[in-house]
Every structure is written in structure tokens, then in C-alpha cells.
Write a protein that holds these residues in place. Structure first.
Motif, short mmCIF file in Angstrom:
data_model
loop_
_atom_site.label_atom_id
_atom_site.label_comp_id
_atom_site.label_asym_id
_atom_site.label_seq_id
_atom_site.Cartn_x
_atom_site.Cartn_y
_atom_site.Cartn_z
N SER A 107 -30.98 18.39 -12.70
CA SER A 107 -31.90 17.37 -13.25
C SER A 107 -31.66 16.62 -14.48
CB SER A 107 -33.41 18.17 -13.62
OG SER A 107 -32.99 19.19 -14.38
N ALA A 108 -30.52 16.93 -14.87
CA ALA A 108 -29.93 16.18 -16.25
C ALA A 108 -29.57 14.57 -15.89
CB ALA A 108 -28.75 16.92 -16.86
N ALA A 109 -29.34 14.43 -14.67
CA ALA A 109 -28.78 13.15 -14.30
C ALA A 109 -29.81 11.92 -14.83
CB ALA A 109 -28.74 13.03 -12.78
N ARG A 110 -29.39 10.68 -14.97
CA ARG A 110 -30.07 9.62 -15.49
C ARG A 110 -31.24 9.20 -14.44
NH1 ARG A 110 -26.54 5.80 -18.87
NH2 ARG A 110 -28.60 4.90 -19.85
N MET A 111 -31.93 8.60 -14.85
CA MET A 111 -33.09 7.87 -13.87
C MET A 111 -33.57 6.49 -14.30
SD MET A 111 -36.45 9.59 -12.13
CE MET A 111 -37.39 9.71 -13.58
N PHE A 112 -33.15 5.58 -13.69
CA PHE A 112 -33.70 4.25 -14.17
C PHE A 112 -35.13 4.08 -13.25
CE2 PHE A 112 -32.15 -0.05 -15.26
CZ PHE A 112 -33.10 -0.96 -14.72
N VAL A 113 -36.01 3.84 -14.00
CA VAL A 113 -37.35 3.61 -13.45
C VAL A 113 -37.81 2.18 -13.25
CG1 VAL A 113 -39.81 4.09 -13.53
CG2 VAL A 113 -38.01 5.81 -14.30
N LEU A 114 -37.99 1.51 -11.95
CA LEU A 114 -38.20 0.11 -11.89
C LEU A 114 -39.77 0.06 -11.24
CD1 LEU A 114 -36.91 -2.77 -12.03
CD2 LEU A 114 -36.20 -2.38 -9.67
N ALA A 115 -40.54 0.01 -12.04
CA ALA A 115 -42.07 -0.23 -11.76
C ALA A 115 -42.38 -1.65 -11.53
CB ALA A 115 -42.90 0.40 -12.67
N GLU A 116 -43.42 -1.72 -10.62
CA GLU A 116 -44.02 -2.99 -10.40
C GLU A 116 -45.29 -3.33 -11.05
OE1 GLU A 116 -44.71 -6.52 -8.01
OE2 GLU A 116 -42.84 -5.26 -8.59
N ALA A 117 -45.37 -4.54 -11.95
CA ALA A 117 -46.48 -4.72 -12.78
C ALA A 117 -46.53 -6.15 -12.68
CB ALA A 117 -46.35 -4.33 -13.90
N GLY A 118 -46.29 -6.75 -11.44
CA GLY A 118 -46.20 -8.33 -11.33
C GLY A 118 -44.77 -8.79 -11.69
N VAL A 125 -33.96 12.87 -14.67
CA VAL A 125 -34.82 13.18 -13.50
C VAL A 125 -35.42 14.46 -13.93
CG1 VAL A 125 -34.24 14.49 -11.21
CG2 VAL A 125 -32.65 12.63 -11.98
N GLY A 126 -35.04 15.07 -14.94
CA GLY A 126 -36.15 16.19 -15.39
C GLY A 126 -37.43 15.69 -15.80
N ALA A 127 -37.52 14.47 -15.96
CA ALA A 127 -38.86 13.78 -16.52
C ALA A 127 -39.58 13.21 -15.45
CB ALA A 127 -38.58 12.71 -17.69
N LEU A 128 -39.34 13.75 -14.12
CA LEU A 128 -39.72 12.74 -12.88
C LEU A 128 -41.31 13.09 -12.89
CD1 LEU A 128 -39.77 11.34 -10.27
CD2 LEU A 128 -39.16 13.62 -9.28
N GLU A 129 -41.72 14.54 -13.23
CA GLU A 129 -43.20 14.76 -13.21
C GLU A 129 -44.05 13.93 -14.01
OE1 GLU A 129 -43.66 19.36 -12.77
OE2 GLU A 129 -41.88 19.06 -13.61
N ALA A 130 -43.37 13.60 -15.32
CA ALA A 130 -44.21 12.97 -16.30
C ALA A 130 -44.30 11.17 -15.78
CB ALA A 130 -43.44 12.90 -17.62
N VAL A 131 -43.24 10.77 -15.06
CA VAL A 131 -43.28 9.59 -14.71
C VAL A 131 -44.33 9.60 -13.43
CG1 VAL A 131 -41.83 7.84 -13.24
CG2 VAL A 131 -40.79 9.13 -15.09
N LEU A 132 -44.46 10.38 -12.58
CA LEU A 132 -45.21 10.61 -11.55
C LEU A 132 -46.69 10.63 -12.01
CD1 LEU A 132 -43.82 12.55 -8.87
CD2 LEU A 132 -43.56 10.22 -9.12
N ASP A 133 -47.09 11.10 -13.42
CA ASP A 133 -48.26 11.11 -13.93
C ASP A 133 -48.66 9.84 -14.22
OD1 ASP A 133 -48.53 14.02 -13.82
OD2 ASP A 133 -47.89 14.31 -15.93
N GLY A 134 -47.55 9.07 -14.60
CA GLY A 134 -47.99 7.72 -14.72
C GLY A 134 -48.29 6.84 -13.63
N ALA A 150 -29.85 11.61 -3.01
CA ALA A 150 -30.93 11.56 -3.97
C ALA A 150 -31.63 12.85 -4.38
CB ALA A 150 -32.13 10.62 -3.45
N GLY A 151 -31.71 13.84 -3.26
CA GLY A 151 -32.14 15.15 -3.24
C GLY A 151 -31.02 16.06 -4.22
N LEU A 152 -29.95 15.57 -4.28
CA LEU A 152 -29.07 16.51 -5.16
C LEU A 152 -29.70 16.90 -6.46
CD1 LEU A 152 -25.66 15.04 -4.16
CD2 LEU A 152 -26.71 16.98 -3.19
N HIS A 153 -30.48 15.91 -7.09
CA HIS A 153 -30.96 16.03 -8.49
C HIS A 153 -32.13 16.92 -8.77
CE1 HIS A 153 -28.38 12.52 -9.16
NE2 HIS A 153 -29.25 11.75 -8.16
N PHE A 154 -32.66 17.62 -7.44
CA PHE A 154 -33.78 18.51 -7.70
C PHE A 154 -33.47 19.80 -7.92
CE2 PHE A 154 -35.60 14.73 -6.03
CZ PHE A 154 -37.08 14.87 -6.16
#
Length: 365
Positions: free
Chosen positions: A25-36, A45-54, A205-209
Motif C-alpha cells: 500500500s506504499a505505492a503512489r496513487m495518482f487520483v484523476l477526478a471528474e469535476a467538469g 494507495v494506503g490513503a484509498l479509504e480517505a479518497v473513497l470517503d471523498g 492493480a490488485g497488487l497494491h492491496f
């Protein structure tokens, strides 16, 4: 016409990951969100839960996570002719097969093989052959045929048992291992939730869990056995003519019910990896938009103009240029938006491909 050039990018060789992150879960994660427009953040990756909260705050529901629980088989073997000549085989679709069954494989050193000759796979110490294969020739012509594949008939032995006993983990060629895969590869080139044997490449992608994340996240497993054709660069003039070969999938009653219940509640579906994405979309295409239990085969290549009906978010590694996997991500997130994110990731020093970092992409529009 859509050209493979539309999915090309420049990547310094030193950014091709040769080993995984120190911790999953130490791998970096680029978050590309849609907001127009493209909104990107850099995380882990370890912060995925917080991102999913968003995501839950924005959409009103927490996503259901769908993973591919296929297990990588050590599918690369060296078989021997009666003359002593060695042939390297990569079994394309490893399954529980015995005498009389046909096996498809990519082969090196097979130019002089004669139809009908028998090849032997010796045991670990050269003892009695674990497997004997009769060469039948190149795969026949046809839309579904694989021009790289040779066809063999099992004369003696059980295929999966023989591969597990002496086979080599088929790491991608861009991961340099002059002495072959090591013990660390055998652990890290496998997801923690891998259950069903049949892939020749990891759903990366699942190797990070890690175990702690899996205990906290709501995950629905499905299965797609990954074939080597999935990762081939596109070499057709029009990407819509590209083929990846046929791959086996299955969805249990429990997972189908969970996915359909989530969709009925309006919850977003987060697919972990392009293989989970293609499985979900394939099943929906065949069943009027519904995810139903069952098994089958898919050859789906997602090309420009495809309308996603199931997947709302995708967690995926950074892919090869000019590949159908990068094209899939671009179809989901928007080509210009995704390629701009790739350029940003290169500039920010992200690590690419199977052992590299990952990207969370929200469906565009």
C-alpha cells in the motif's frame, strides 16, 4: 479511423519499475477526478479509504470495489525434443487439463518442430517426465485465432500440476531478471486475494492491496484469467481492429447479487484493474446491462465510442504506450485528460507498469 499513435507517450526507461514498492500500500496513487475538468491529486494507495470517503461525499454513496481474484500460474516451461533440443513454451490458457486435451502456447525455438513429434517436460531433477506434449501445428486461421499460438495435445500428465511443479512465473519482459524470477517475485507478483488458478499475468492493480486494507474495504470478487494478448501493443492501422484473444471469466451468485444490489442503490462501482472492468462490461453487454452469475469467455476490446454501463471508477496501473489497456483507460476517463495525467505522472517521477504505481480514474462525463 483511430490510430495507435493516438495512445502513445514518452517514458524514460528508468521509470519502468523493476521491483514493487517496499510495502504493497506504499505505492503512489495518482487520483484523476471528474469535476467538469481534470482535477488531479497525488496520494498513496494506503490513503484509498480517505479518497473513497471523498467520492461518497460527492456522490452520496460509498463505492463497491470489484476485484479480479484470478491466480497467476507459473506458465513458462522448457520442454525437450527427442534430439535434446529445447523449446520454451508460455502456456496461453492454463487450466486443469489431462491426456487428450489440447494446449495452446506461445513458443520460442519451435521453427523446426514437426507435426506429431512428442516433447517432454522433465521433473525438477531430470526424473521421469511430468508432461508429454504432441505437437499439432500452428493455430488455424480465423477471427479468433492467435497467430502466435502453437497447439499441442497432452499425451501424458496433468497440465496445472506440471506447471506448478517446475514452471516459471511469466514476468513481463520489461522486468529484467537474468536469472529468472526470485522468491520475492513469487510473493509480490500475486494479489493477496488470488484464489482461482488460470492467469499468465497478474491483474496488477490488485497488487497494491494489503491485508489491513482488505479487512476494512467492501470487496466483491470476480474472476478473469488473464492471457498474454491483453498486454500486446496495438499494431493495426485502426485500433478497432485490435484483438487480445479469448479469456475465461466467472462470476459467483454472491458477487453478482452484491454488484446488482449496489447498482440498484445508486452506489458507484469501482473496478480494480482493466481485467475486472472488461469482465463487468462484457457480462453486462451479454445480459441487457445486468450482472448475472455464470462463466464464459470474452474477447472484448474497449475502443473509442464505447459507453460504459457498469464501471464508474477504475484503479489501474500505468500502462504500455500504444496498448489496448491504455486505450481502455482513455475511453473511461477521456483521452486528452488521461494522456495529460500520464505526462504529469512522468514529470512527477511515478513508476510505471506491473510493479509500478497506480491511478484512480473517475469516469468522464
Amino acid at each position: 479511423m483511430f490510430s495507435p499513435d493516438d495512445y502513445d507517450f514518452e517514458l524514460p526507461t528508468e521509470q519502468i519499475a523493476q521491483a514493487p514498492a517496499s510495502e504493497r500500500s506504499a505505492a503512489r496513487m495518482f487520483v484523476l477526478a471528474e469535476a467538469g475538468a481534470a482535477v488531479s491529486t497525488h496520494s498513496r494507495v494506503g490513503a484509498l479509504e480517505a479518497v473513497l470517503d471523498g467520492v461518497a461525499e460527492a456522490r452520496g454513496q460509498r463505492p463497491l470495489i470489484v476485484v479480479n481474484d484470478s491466480r497467476v500460474v507459473p506458465a513458462r516451461i522448457h520442454v525437450f525434443r527427442a534430439t535434446g533440443g529445447r523449446v520454451e513454451l508460455l502456456v496461453v490458457d492454463p487450466a486443469a487439463l489431462g491426456p487428450g486435451a489440447r494446449v495452446r502456447a506461445w513458443a520460442r525455438g519451435a521453427r523446426r518442430l514437426r507435426e506429431g513429434e512428442v516433447l517432454r517436460l522433465p521433473g525438477a531433477h531430470g526424473e521421469t517426465a511430468l508432461l508429454e506434449l504432441r505437437y499439432l501445428g500452428a493455430e488455424g486461421e480465423g477471427e479468433a485465432a492467435d497467430s502466435r499460438a502453437r497447439v499441442f495435445e497432452i499425451v501424458r500428465g496433468q497440465l496445472l500440476d506440471a506447471l506448478e511443479a517446475v514452471g516459471e512465473l511469466p514476468l513481463p519482459p520489461y522486468i529484467a531478471r537474468p536469472e529468472g524470477p526470485d522468491a520475492a517475485d513469487r510473493e509480490r507478483y500475486q494479489t493477496l486475494y488470488a484464489r482461482h488458478r488460470g492467469s499468465v499475468a497478474a491483474p496488477t492493480a490488485g497488487l497494491h492491496f494489503d491485508a489491513a486494507m482488505l479487512e476494512r474495504l467492501e470487496v466483491a470478487p470476480i474472476t478473469l484469467h488473464v492471457g498474454p494478448g491483453t498486454f500486446l501493443p496495438m499494431d493495426t492501422e485502426d485500433v478497432r481492429a485490435h484483438r487480445v484473444g479469448s479469456e475465461r471469466y466467472s462470476i459467483s451468485e454472491a458477487s453478482a447479487a452484491r454488484i446488482e444490489a449496489a447498482r440498484a442503490e445508486g452506489r458507484p462501482i469501482l473496478a480494480v484493474g482493466t481485467t475486472a472492468t472488461r469482465t463487468l462490461e462484457s457480462v453486462a453487454l451479454a445480459n441487457g446491462g445486468a450482472i448475472v452469475p455464470g462463466s464464459g469467455r470474452t474477447e472484448l476490446v474497449i475502443t473509442p465510442g464505447y459507453r460504459f454501463s457498469v464501471v464508474d471508477l477504475l484503479l489501474t496501473n500505468f500502462h504500455l504506450p500504444r496498448s489496448s489497456l491504455l486505450m481502455l483507460v482513455c475511453c473511461l476517463g477521456g483521452r486528452e485528460r488521461v494522456l495529460a495525467a500520464y505526462a504529469e505522472a512522468v514529470a512527477a517521477g511515478y513508476r510505471f507498469y506491473s510493479y509500478g504505481d497506480c491511478m484512480l480514474v473517475e469516469r468522464s462525463g
